[in-house]
Design an enzyme around this catalytic site. Sequence first.
Site, PDB file in Angstrom:
ATOM      1  N   ASP A   1       0.819  -1.211   0.000  1.00 60.92           N
ATOM      2  CA  ASP A   1       0.000   0.000   0.000  1.00 60.92           C
ATOM      3  C   ASP A   1       0.859   1.270   0.000  1.00 60.92           C
ATOM      4  O   ASP A   1       2.089   1.220  -0.033  1.00 60.92           O
ATOM      5  CB  ASP A   1      -0.947  -0.033   1.208  1.00 60.92           C
ATOM      6  CG  ASP A   1      -2.341   0.477   0.883  1.00 60.92           C
ATOM      7  OD1 ASP A   1      -2.485   1.273  -0.056  1.00 60.92           O
ATOM      8  OD2 ASP A   1      -3.292   0.070   1.587  1.00 60.92           O
TER       9      ASP A   1
ATOM     10  N   GLU B   1      -0.771   1.612  -5.196  1.00 60.65           N
ATOM     11  CA  GLU B   1      -0.317   3.004  -5.136  1.00 60.65           C
ATOM     12  C   GLU B   1      -1.440   3.970  -5.534  1.00 60.65           C
ATOM     13  O   GLU B   1      -1.242   5.179  -5.540  1.00 60.65           O
ATOM     14  CB  GLU B   1       0.934   3.134  -6.030  1.00 60.65           C
ATOM     15  CG  GLU B   1       1.636   4.459  -6.035  1.00 60.65           C
ATOM     16  CD  GLU B   1       1.134   5.372  -7.142  1.00 60.65           C
ATOM     17  OE1 GLU B   1       1.554   6.541  -7.164  1.00 60.65           O
ATOM     18  OE2 GLU B   1       0.325   4.922  -7.976  1.00 60.65           O
ATOM     19  N   TRP B   2      -2.599   3.430  -5.881  1.00 61.42           N
ATOM     20  CA  TRP B   2      -3.816   4.186  -6.184  1.00 61.42           C
ATOM     21  C   TRP B   2      -3.736   4.948  -7.513  1.00 61.42           C
ATOM     22  O   TRP B   2      -4.591   5.806  -7.793  1.00 61.42           O
ATOM     23  CB  TRP B   2      -4.191   5.166  -5.060  1.00 61.42           C
ATOM     24  CG  TRP B   2      -3.994   4.636  -3.675  1.00 61.42           C
ATOM     25  CD1 TRP B   2      -4.192   3.350  -3.251  1.00 61.42           C
ATOM     26  CD2 TRP B   2      -3.544   5.360  -2.541  1.00 61.42           C
ATOM     27  NE1 TRP B   2      -3.907   3.237  -1.915  1.00 61.42           N
ATOM     28  CE2 TRP B   2      -3.502   4.454  -1.449  1.00 61.42           C
ATOM     29  CE3 TRP B   2      -3.182   6.695  -2.323  1.00 61.42           C
ATOM     30  CZ2 TRP B   2      -3.100   4.847  -0.171  1.00 61.42           C
ATOM     31  CZ3 TRP B   2      -2.782   7.077  -1.049  1.00 61.42           C
ATOM     32  CH2 TRP B   2      -2.742   6.160   0.008  1.00 61.42           C
ATOM     33  N   GLY B   3      -2.715   4.686  -8.316  1.00 64.13           N
ATOM     34  CA  GLY B   3      -2.594   5.339  -9.617  1.00 64.13           C
ATOM     35  C   GLY B   3      -2.088   6.756  -9.567  1.00 64.13           C
ATOM     36  O   GLY B   3      -2.098   7.457 -10.578  1.00 64.13           O
TER      37      GLY B   3
ATOM     38  N   ASP C   1      -9.580   3.466  -3.697  1.00 68.04           N
ATOM     39  CA  ASP C   1     -10.308   2.265  -3.305  1.00 68.04           C
ATOM     40  C   ASP C   1     -11.702   2.188  -3.922  1.00 68.04           C
ATOM     41  O   ASP C   1     -12.380   3.206  -4.104  1.00 68.04           O
ATOM     42  CB  ASP C   1     -10.473   2.221  -1.785  1.00 68.04           C
ATOM     43  CG  ASP C   1      -9.158   1.981  -1.063  1.00 68.04           C
ATOM     44  OD1 ASP C   1      -8.135   1.758  -1.735  1.00 68.04           O
ATOM     45  OD2 ASP C   1      -9.155   2.031   0.182  1.00 68.04           O
TER      46      ASP C   1
END
Length: 404
Positions: A151, A184-186, A206
Amino acid sequence: MRKTIKALTLLVITMPVIATAEKFPELGKTPPMGWNSWNKYHCEGINETIIRKQADAMVSSGMKEAGYEYIVIDDCWQNGRDEDGRILADKSKFPSGIKALADYVHSKGLKFGLYSDAGTKTCAGRPGSRGYEFMDAKTYAEWGVDFLKYDWCHHGKQLAEPSYTTMSQALEKAGRPILFSLCEWGESEPWTWAQNVGHMWRTTGDIINCFDCVNNGWGFGVLSILDQQRNIRKFVRPGQWNDMDMLEVGNGVLTYEENKTHFSMWSMLASPLITGNDLSNMDEKTRAILTNKNIIALNQDPLGIAAIPWRDYGDFEVWFKPLHNGDYALAFMNRSKEPYSLSWDFTGLNVFDVDDPNGWKSYTFDHPFIMQDLWSNKIIGKTGDTVKRVLKPRETLVIRLIKQ
């Protein structure tokens, strides 16, 4: 002068880290399939009994037979480090230890995954791997970990590429093949740099258990995540997958048709299929969706091409996916809350893939194809016939065109 020498030394040390990252290339040839604890159990609900129960259910429910193999524990399994810095499991939740749990999962013919964070802490405030990457990777290898979700909380001023590269190198040095999932959520567009670092990377924040929610501060709904894939599908190929986040199928809230559309489009886009429901307490409709071998075959197609957003009519869309044996798949998606009367003729149509790595490519329907409805598993005609169907609200008709 000492400052100059120090700066040069740091440059020499840092630059090769980015240049020499190397994931385990034999892993992730098709999108990973498995289960993750977060969507259903979050932080407070996990313990070794629950994880064992999910592993048992993955086998008994037919999920393993359908292709699911990873059992992944998300955040909150860890609660400290020993005097040598070695990561410790929360004994109140995992009294037998992580290795014993991994051994149990392996005994079921499954693979075992864990979670960590590139920052100093995880998103739930547990110890992250920053500064302990090589020690943690060695520990994971000793425990028998097969999958690491990594994460991006509490990262401060860290840069994503060197941070994830360091852990990738640590996993390589540890020696055990571990599939590396970058969460890394982009934010830094990992699809542009992570091909040699990891096997899959999150493209958005998320997912939340909602079909049409736009980012509400906690995450994105199904359609919102889907819409963010349109311009990055070209980066998908075997061994490198855009991760649209874990599935919400079977967690309530979504209707039956929304669940089917969710699963259909994650499969069409070649996203990893990581379920997030209670496998030990699925109703038959949920089980049937998650084990539909026709839809899973699209996701696991070895050609590894993410679907092309071919036609956009607002509330109605058509997505096209070429398959390795010359077949095609099409998803006719009704995004609206109202029924949609579909009447579709393939005559004279072409699909252009301008993102093909070998230059743009054209697909035609001139060759005769048999049409198979993948949800009903029925043959519904040939490409010379008009496809007529009233699509229910939020329903997606998925057809495989089988080359004759």
